[in-house]
Structure formats: structure tokens, C-alpha cells
Design a protein around this motif. Sequence first.
Motif, PDB file in Angstrom:
ATOM      1  N   MET A  28      11.763   3.169  -9.310  1.00 19.27           N
ATOM      2  CA  MET A  28      11.376   4.435  -8.693  1.00 19.27           C
ATOM      3  C   MET A  28      10.315   4.163  -7.627  1.00 19.27           C
ATOM      4  O   MET A  28       9.229   3.667  -7.926  1.00 19.27           O
ATOM      5  CB  MET A  28      10.841   5.405  -9.748  1.00 19.27           C
ATOM      6  N   ALA A  29      10.645   4.468  -6.390  1.00 17.85           N
ATOM      7  CA  ALA A  29       9.728   4.220  -5.276  1.00 17.85           C
ATOM      8  C   ALA A  29       8.678   5.323  -5.200  1.00 17.85           C
ATOM      9  O   ALA A  29       8.993   6.513  -5.252  1.00 17.85           O
ATOM     10  CB  ALA A  29      10.500   4.144  -3.966  1.00 17.85           C
ATOM     11  N   GLY A  30       7.415   4.906  -5.057  1.00 19.55           N
ATOM     12  CA  GLY A  30       6.340   5.866  -4.917  1.00 19.55           C
ATOM     13  C   GLY A  30       5.261   5.333  -3.991  1.00 19.55           C
ATOM     14  O   GLY A  30       5.204   4.134  -3.731  1.00 19.55           O
ATOM     15  N   ALA A  31       4.429   6.223  -3.492  1.00 19.34           N
ATOM     16  CA  ALA A  31       3.313   5.956  -2.571  1.00 19.34           C
ATOM     17  C   ALA A  31       3.767   6.144  -1.131  1.00 19.34           C
ATOM     18  O   ALA A  31       4.584   5.387  -0.613  1.00 19.34           O
ATOM     19  CB  ALA A  31       2.707   4.560  -2.749  1.00 19.34           C
ATOM     20  N   SER A  78       0.814  -1.214   0.000  1.00 14.24           N
ATOM     21  CA  SER A  78       0.000   0.000   0.000  1.00 14.24           C
ATOM     22  C   SER A  78       0.849   1.266   0.000  1.00 14.24           C
ATOM     23  O   SER A  78       0.387   2.336  -0.391  1.00 14.24           O
ATOM     24  CB  SER A  78      -0.946   0.003   1.199  1.00 14.24           C
ATOM     25  N   ASN A  79       2.101   1.155   0.450  1.00  9.19           N
ATOM     26  CA  ASN A  79       3.034   2.275   0.364  1.00  9.19           C
ATOM     27  C   ASN A  79       4.459   1.743   0.276  1.00  9.19           C
ATOM     28  O   ASN A  79       4.726   0.565   0.557  1.00  9.19           O
ATOM     29  CB  ASN A  79       2.866   3.239   1.542  1.00  9.19           C
ATOM     30  N   ALA A  80       5.373   2.611  -0.128  1.00  8.97           N
ATOM     31  CA  ALA A  80       6.747   2.180  -0.390  1.00  8.97           C
ATOM     32  C   ALA A  80       7.481   1.722   0.861  1.00  8.97           C
ATOM     33  O   ALA A  80       8.361   0.860   0.790  1.00  8.97           O
ATOM     34  CB  ALA A  80       7.519   3.316  -1.061  1.00  8.97           C
ATOM     35  N   GLU A  81       7.122   2.278   1.993  1.00  4.29           N
ATOM     36  CA  GLU A  81       7.771   1.878   3.238  1.00  4.29           C
ATOM     37  C   GLU A  81       7.443   0.416   3.567  1.00  4.29           C
ATOM     38  O   GLU A  81       8.332  -0.364   3.936  1.00  4.29           O
ATOM     39  CB  GLU A  81       7.336   2.803   4.369  1.00  4.29           C
TER      40      GLU A  81
END
Length: 242
Positions: free
Chosen positions: A175-178, A152-155
Amino acid sequence: MINLEVCIDNIESLFTAQQAGADRIELCGALALGGLSPSSGLITQVMKHASVPVNVMVRPRDGDFLYSSHEVEMMLHEIHTAKKYGMHGVVFGALDKQAKIDVDILKSLMRAAEGLSVTFHRAIDCCEDAHLAIDTLLSVGCDRVLTSGLASNAELGADCLKSMVSQSQGRLIIMAGAGINANNVAGIIKDTGVSEVHLSGKVSRASQMENILNCGYLPEFMKISVTSADKISTVKQAIQGF
């Protein structure tokens, strides 16, 4: 060096993002719907004033990424339009009914986009098999993929992002996003090895209308979503040491 891409859907945000340190712009329409193909009018104004590379979203509608032949024709037309207006690159994605990358459609879009930088967007995060998806993108010659690591998110997707970086071996930019922000961006970069990050950095500002009469009960007349200079600049500062 870590590149910072900022996604925008209005001309006001272009100036804010550039001044705050964006290295590249992803130009969309309707970010509230996840980002759709922008209008030709917006493309024209952005290209008139852009001082950094601009990649344009090619997404004919909201919802899933299973496209009909008519929608693929629309996407091909939008890629040709991107070339006409001198865009740096295009951003697209397509899946089949089994949530795998649709290789036939992807190859068709890639042929149309020859000469442009190509980013496969977060449709990859709907795929079940990240390893297979990366292999597919490598096989057709995509330049980069925007992904949260199938989370749900990059972390939360950091382990998968790290695996993608390892698998691609520099042949595909991950490329990391969210959910990227100034508090977590350095940790995500350290944990994953990604070389680019992506965010919108949106805030809501009040309408500047002095009298909105009976439209006042409609939320879109009260608040306007724009890029926050503070959110972009603080992320830019956080990645300076890499």
C-alpha cells in the motif's frame, strides 16, 4: 480495483472520508505526530458510525519504533482492545537498534492479532534493506505494508515500491502512502503496480467558536485539522480506471 485507505484522527473526518469514497479507514490519534493509538472513546464512536472496515493504529508514543518491554505490553493490550471493539484490523511496527524489523516483537504482536487484518506501518521506511524487510513480513504472515518505498514520499520511492510488489508476488499487499494526491496517484499506480493507496487528505478549518477570548493566541484554537472531502473524492476519481 484499487483500494483507497484514509487515515483519520477525529470523528468529524470519519463521516467526510466515508462520504467522499474511502474504502477503508485507518483510525489514529494525533496525526500531527505521525499517528498514535487512539482513545477508547474515539474507537467507540467510530465503530458506532463506520460503514467501511476500520483498522486501528497501535503505536504507544511518537518518535522511533524501538520499543521497551513496557511499551510492547501496552501494544498487546491495545490489540486486545481492538478485538473487543470489533475492529477489522490493526496497524503496527517495531524495529531493533540496527533499524531492522524486530522479529521477536513482531511475532508476539502477530499472535495477539490472530483473526484481525494486520498492516505493518511506515516503520519499514526506516529500514536500510527493503528486500530483507519484505521477506520478514512475508515470513510472519502480515497482510499488508504501508510504505513510501523507503523515500520521503511514494512518488520518489516508486522504483522501490515496484520492487516490493514484484518480490511479494501477491502474498503481501503493498500500500503506497506519503504524498499521495489526485495529480500523482495514477502515475504511482501505473509505475509500481500497487493495489492500495493511503492518504489523510487533511485541511485546516477555522474554529467554530464565536468567542475564544485569551486562547486566541494558541494555534490549536484557531485551526482544526480535518479530512478534506475534495481531496479524497478527487483521488477516488483518479483511481477509478484501475
